[in-house]
Design a protein around this motif. Structure first.
Motif, PDB file in Angstrom:
ATOM      1  N   LEU A  96       0.878  -1.188   0.000  1.00 40.50           N
ATOM      2  CA  LEU A  96       0.000   0.000   0.000  1.00 40.50           C
ATOM      3  C   LEU A  96       0.910   1.231   0.000  1.00 40.50           C
ATOM      4  O   LEU A  96       1.818   1.340   0.828  1.00 40.50           O
ATOM      5  CB  LEU A  96      -0.882   0.015   1.254  1.00 40.50           C
ATOM      6  CG  LEU A  96      -1.675   1.301   1.501  1.00 40.50           C
ATOM      7  CD1 LEU A  96      -2.737   1.539   0.411  1.00 40.50           C
ATOM      8  CD2 LEU A  96      -2.369   1.273   2.871  1.00 40.50           C
ATOM      9  N   VAL A  97       0.656   2.132  -0.969  1.00 43.62           N
ATOM     10  CA  VAL A  97       1.482   3.344  -1.076  1.00 43.62           C
ATOM     11  C   VAL A  97       0.564   4.555  -0.908  1.00 43.62           C
ATOM     12  O   VAL A  97      -0.455   4.657  -1.594  1.00 43.62           O
ATOM     13  CB  VAL A  97       2.186   3.418  -2.449  1.00 43.62           C
ATOM     14  CG1 VAL A  97       3.121   4.616  -2.514  1.00 43.62           C
ATOM     15  CG2 VAL A  97       2.955   2.144  -2.729  1.00 43.62           C
ATOM     16  N   ILE A  98       0.929   5.437   0.026  1.00 43.45           N
ATOM     17  CA  ILE A  98       0.131   6.655   0.236  1.00 43.45           C
ATOM     18  C   ILE A  98       1.014   7.842  -0.109  1.00 43.45           C
ATOM     19  O   ILE A  98       2.081   8.027   0.494  1.00 43.45           O
ATOM     20  CB  ILE A  98      -0.344   6.747   1.708  1.00 43.45           C
ATOM     21  CG1 ILE A  98      -1.145   5.489   2.059  1.00 43.45           C
ATOM     22  CG2 ILE A  98      -1.182   7.987   1.932  1.00 43.45           C
ATOM     23  CD1 ILE A  98      -1.406   5.314   3.544  1.00 43.45           C
ATOM     24  N   LEU A  99       0.617   8.621  -1.086  1.00 48.11           N
ATOM     25  CA  LEU A  99       1.455   9.735  -1.548  1.00 48.11           C
ATOM     26  C   LEU A  99       0.694  11.047  -1.368  1.00 48.11           C
ATOM     27  O   LEU A  99      -0.364  11.245  -1.967  1.00 48.11           O
ATOM     28  CB  LEU A  99       1.809   9.538  -3.032  1.00 48.11           C
ATOM     29  CG  LEU A  99       2.567   8.241  -3.377  1.00 48.11           C
ATOM     30  CD1 LEU A  99       2.717   8.101  -4.888  1.00 48.11           C
ATOM     31  CD2 LEU A  99       3.928   8.228  -2.707  1.00 48.11           C
ATOM     32  N   ASP A 100       1.241  11.909  -0.506  1.00 49.58           N
ATOM     33  CA  ASP A 100       0.602  13.205  -0.248  1.00 49.58           C
ATOM     34  C   ASP A 100       1.204  14.233  -1.205  1.00 49.58           C
ATOM     35  O   ASP A 100       2.382  14.580  -1.058  1.00 49.58           O
ATOM     36  CB  ASP A 100       0.855  13.580   1.222  1.00 49.58           C
ATOM     37  CG  ASP A 100       0.026  14.776   1.660  1.00 49.58           C
ATOM     38  OD1 ASP A 100      -0.583  15.424   0.795  1.00 49.58           O
ATOM     39  OD2 ASP A 100       0.008  15.056   2.879  1.00 49.58           O
ATOM     40  N   GLU A 101       0.408  14.703  -2.161  1.00 45.09           N
ATOM     41  CA  GLU A 101       0.857  15.683  -3.164  1.00 45.09           C
ATOM     42  C   GLU A 101       2.245  15.300  -3.693  1.00 45.09           C
ATOM     43  O   GLU A 101       3.218  16.031  -3.481  1.00 45.09           O
ATOM     44  CB  GLU A 101       0.918  17.093  -2.552  1.00 45.09           C
ATOM     45  CG  GLU A 101      -0.391  17.630  -2.026  1.00 45.09           C
ATOM     46  CD  GLU A 101      -1.312  18.140  -3.130  1.00 45.09           C
ATOM     47  OE1 GLU A 101      -0.922  18.075  -4.326  1.00 45.09           O
ATOM     48  OE2 GLU A 101      -2.425  18.567  -2.808  1.00 45.09           O
TER      49      GLU A 101
END
Ligand SMILES: Nc1ncnc2c1ncn2[C@@H]1O[C@H](COP(=O)(O)OP(=O)(O)OP(=O)(O)O)[C@@H](O)[C@H]1O
Length: 575
Positions: free
Chosen positions: A509-514
Motif C-alpha cells: 500500500l502506497v500513500i502519496l501526499d501531493e
C-alpha cells in the motif's frame, strides 16, 4: 500527608520498587555495606571514648598509688579494626552502590525505551521532543534516587537505632529505651514529616523544570521568528516567570532541608544529653563505670551520620513521585493497546475504513466523522479535499500511526492494531508533506529504506525521480552530504529524494501526499511516468487538494472527496 496520599504514593512507586526488586541481591549487599560503614563509625567513636576514659582513670589511679592494670591491646586492636573497616567499607560501598545505580539506570532507561517504542505516532506527537528527553533524563535521574537516597538510608538508620538501643540496654535499659524513642521519632520526622513539608514544592519544581526546558528550547529554535515579530520580550518574560517560580521553590526546599538538618542535630543532641544524664545517675549510684558512661554518649553522637542524608532526600520526595507518575502514565498507555500478532501478505493490500471517527485530544470537533471507504487491492484512489479536510488523518490511520476514536481501520482485512508493528513500515509506504532528511550522504539517506541496497539500485531509484543526472554531476556523487534536514537541497530535490527512498522498498500500500508538489510541469510529468510503472501491482492512495490543476498523479481509478472530515459527493464537472 493523609492516608490517601500514602496509598497513592505506594501505588505510584510500586512498579519501580518491583523493578528494583529484580536486583535485590545487589541492593542488599549495598545496604549491608552502608550499615557496616555506620556501625564502624559508631564503634570507632564509642570504643575510643571508652578507651580514653579508661586510660585516664587508670592513669589517675596509678598516680594515686593504686595497683590496677588495663589491657590496652584488645581495645587498641578494636579501634584499629573499626578505623580500617570504616574506611574500606565506605570506599567499597561507594564503588559498589554507584555501580548498582548505573545498572539501575540502564534498567530504567531500557524499560522507558520499551515503553516509548510501544507508543503510536499519535501519542508520541502529543508531546514535544524536549518532553521525551526530560522523561529519559531528569525523570529517570529522579527515580534512580529511590534506592540510594530513599530506601537504603532509612533502612540502615532504623536497623542502627535498634542495634544501638539493644547495645546500650545491655548496661542501662532505660537509656536504650530513650535512644529508641528519641531517635525513632527523629527518623519518623526526617522521613514522613520532611516529605509532607516538601511534597508540594518539590512536585511543582519538577513540573516547572520540564516546562522551562521545553520553552527554552522552543525559544532558541524560534529565535528568528520571535525577533521578526518583536515577541522575544514577552516570550522571555514567560520564561522569567517560570524561572522565578523555580527559584522560589528551590529556596523553599533549601529552607526545609536546613530545617530537617537542624531537627537531626537537635535530636542527636537531645538524645546525647538524656543518655548522658541517665548514665551519670547510674554512674553515681555505682551501676555503671565511667568509661561505659562515656562510650554510650559518644555512640549516640556518632549516630549523626545515620540521620544526615535523610532530610534532603525526603524533602525532595515529590520529585521522585512526579517522575514515577509520568512514567506510569506512559506504561498505562502502552498496556491499553492490544498485543499484535497478525502480519500482512506480500501482495497489493486492500484497505478499509469502517465508520471511522477521529478526534484529536483536546480538539473541539472531530478531524474525521463516520468515514467509511474501501480501496480494493491494486486500486488507485485519489482522496481530494481542501486544506484541513482530513486527508493526512486518513493516511495516518491507514499507516497505523493513529488509532481511530471510533470505528475500524482494516488492512488486508485485518484490524491495523492487531498487526505486528514491524510489518506496517515494511508493507505500507507513506510520502508525507514533511520530509525528514539526515545530515549524512545521499547514499546513507537512501539506504534508510534498504540498508543493503547496492549502488546500482541507488542510482536506479534516483533515475526514477529524475535526480540521477544531477547526482552524477556532483563532485562526490552519492557520497555528497545533504546537510542538516537536507538544507543543501532545494525543496523539490528533497521531495524527489524522499520519493526515491520510498521506491527502494516493496510496499503493498502506497500513500502519496501531493507527490509532485514543488516540481515544474516537465519534471513532474517525467517522474509521473516512472512512478506509474513502479506503482503497478500496488494499492495506491493519493492525497491531493484537487485534480486537473497541474500534473495529476498517474493511473487514478477513482476519486473521493473529503470535506470537513466527512466523505462528500463529488462536485459536478465544469462544462
Ligand atoms: N495533531 C493534531 N492535533 C489536533 N488537531 C489536529 C492534528 N492534526 C490535524 N489536526 C486537525 O485535524 C483536521 C484535519 O487535519 P489534516 O492534517 O488531516 O488535514 P489535511 O486535509 O491533510 O490538510 P492539509 O492538506 O493542509 O495537509 C484539521 O482541522 C487539523 O486542524
Amino acid at each position: 500527608m493523609t492516608e490517601r496520599h500514602a496509598i497513592s504514593l505506594r501505588t505510584t512507586l510500586a512498579p519501580w520498587l518491583r523493578l528494583l526488586a529484580q536486583r535485590r541481591g545487589r541492593l542488599s549487599i549495598g545496604t549491608l555495606l552502608m550499615a557496616l560503614t555506620l556501625v564502624s563509625a559508631i564503634g570507632l567513636l564509642a570504643l575510643s571514648g571508652w578507651f580514653i576514659t579508661a586510660s585516664a582513670l587508670a592513669g589517675t589511679a596509678l598516680a594515686a598509688g593504686a595497683a590496677i592494670s588495663l589491657n590496652i591491646y584488645v581495645p587498641g586492636g578494636g579501634i584499629r579494626l573499626f578505623a580500617l573497616t570504616r574506611t574500606v567499607s565506605r570506599y567499597v560501598e561507594r564503588l559498589y552502590n554507584h555501580d548498582t545505580v548505573l545498572r539501575l539506570l540502564a534498567d530504567l532507561r531500557a524499560r522507558l525505551f520499551g515503553v516509548l517504542a510501544g507508543l503510536d505516532e499519535h501519542r508520541l506527537s502529543r508531546r514535544r521532543a524536549s518532553d521525551w528527553l526530560h522523561r529519559l533524563t531528569a525523570d529517570i535521574d529522579a527515580l534512580d534516587s529511590l534506592y540510594l537516597r530513599l530506601l537504603a538510608p532509612p533502612a540502615v538508620a532504623v536497623v542502627a537505632v535498634i542495634t544501638l538501643s539493644a547495645f546500650v540496654s545491655f548496661w542501662l535499659p532505660v537509656a536504650g529505651l530513650a535512644i529508641a524513642v528519641l531517635l525513632g521519632v527523629a527518623i519518623g520526622w526526617l522521613t514522613w514529616g520532611q516529605s509532607c513539608l516538601g511534597m508540594a514544592a518539590s512536585r511543582r519544581r519538577m513540573e516547572d523544570l520540564e516546562h522551562f526546558r521545553g520553552r527554552l528550547i522552543e525559544q532558541w529554535q524560534g529565535l528568528a521568528e520571535l525577533e521578526a515579530y518583536a515577541s522575544l520580550a514577552s516570550h522571555r518574560q514567560r520564561l522569567d516567570d517560570i524561572e522565578a517560580r523555580l527559584e522560589a521553590d528551590q529556596r523553599r526546599l533549601g529552607r526545609l532541608s536546613a530545617l530537617g538538618n537542624a531537627v537531626s542535630g537537635v535530636a542527636v543532641g537531645t538524645t546525647l544529653i538524656v543518655v548522658l544524664w541517665l548514665a551519670a545517675q547510674a554512674y553515681t549510684s555505682g551501676q555503671l563505670s565511667g568509661p561505659v558512661m562515656v562510650m554510650m554518649s559518644l555512640a549516640v553522637l556518632a549516630f549523626n551520620e545515620a540521620l544526615a542524608p535523610l532530610a534532603i532526600a525526603f524533602t525532595h520526595l515529590g520529585s521522585t513521585c512526579v517522575a514515577a507518575m509520568r512514567l506510569n502514565e506512559l506504561e498505562a498507555a502502552v498496556a491499553s493497546t492490544v498485543t499484535p500478532s497478525q502480519t500482512l501478505t506480500s501482495d497489493a493490500l486492500p484497505a478499509r475504513l469502517d465508520n471511522v471517527t477521529l478526534r484529536y485530544p483536546g480538539a473541539l470537533v472531530p478531524a474525521l466523522s463516520s468515514v467509511s471507504l474501501t480501496v480494493a487491492a491494486g486500486e488507485r484512489v485519489a482522496l481530494c479535499g481542501a486544506s484541513g479536510a482530513g486527508k493526512s488523518s486518513v493516511a495516518s490511520l491507514l499507516a497505523g500511526q493513529l488509532r481511530p476514536t471510533q470505528g475500524k481501520v482494516m488492512l488486508d482485512d485485518k484490524p491495523v492494531q492487531e498487526l505486528v508493528p514491524k510489518t506496517l513500515p515494511q508493507r505500507v509506504a507513506v510520502l508525507t508533506q514533511r520530509i525528514d532528511l539526515f545530515d549524512d550522504s545521499l547514499a546513507a539517506n537512501l539506504r534508510l529504506a534498504d540498508p543493503v541496497a547496492d549502488e546500482t539500485r541507488l542510482w536506479h531509484a534516483l533515475a526514477m525521480v529524475e535526480l540521477s543526472g544531477w547526482a552524477a554531476g556532483l563532485p562526490n556523487g552519492l557520497a555528497t552530504r545533504v546537510g542538516e534536514g537536507g538544507r543543501q537541497l532545494s525543496g523539490g530535490q528533497s521531495r524527489r529524494l524522499a520519493l526515491a527512498r520510498l521506491m527502494l522498498r516493496d510496499p503493498g500500500l502506497v500513500i502519496l501526499d501531493e507527490p509532485f508538489a514543488g516540481l515544474d510541469a516537465t519534471t513532474a510529468a517525467r517522474v509521473a511516468s516512472h512512478l506509474d510503472g513502479w506503482l503497478d501491482g500496488r494499492t495506491v492512495v493519493y492525497l491531493v487538494h484537487d485534480l486537473g490543476e497541474q500534473v495529476d498523479p498517474p493511473g487514478i481509478d477513482r476519486r473521493l472527496m473529503l470535506r470537513e472530515g466527512r466523505l462528500a459527493p463529488l462536485p459536478a464537472p465544469l462544462r
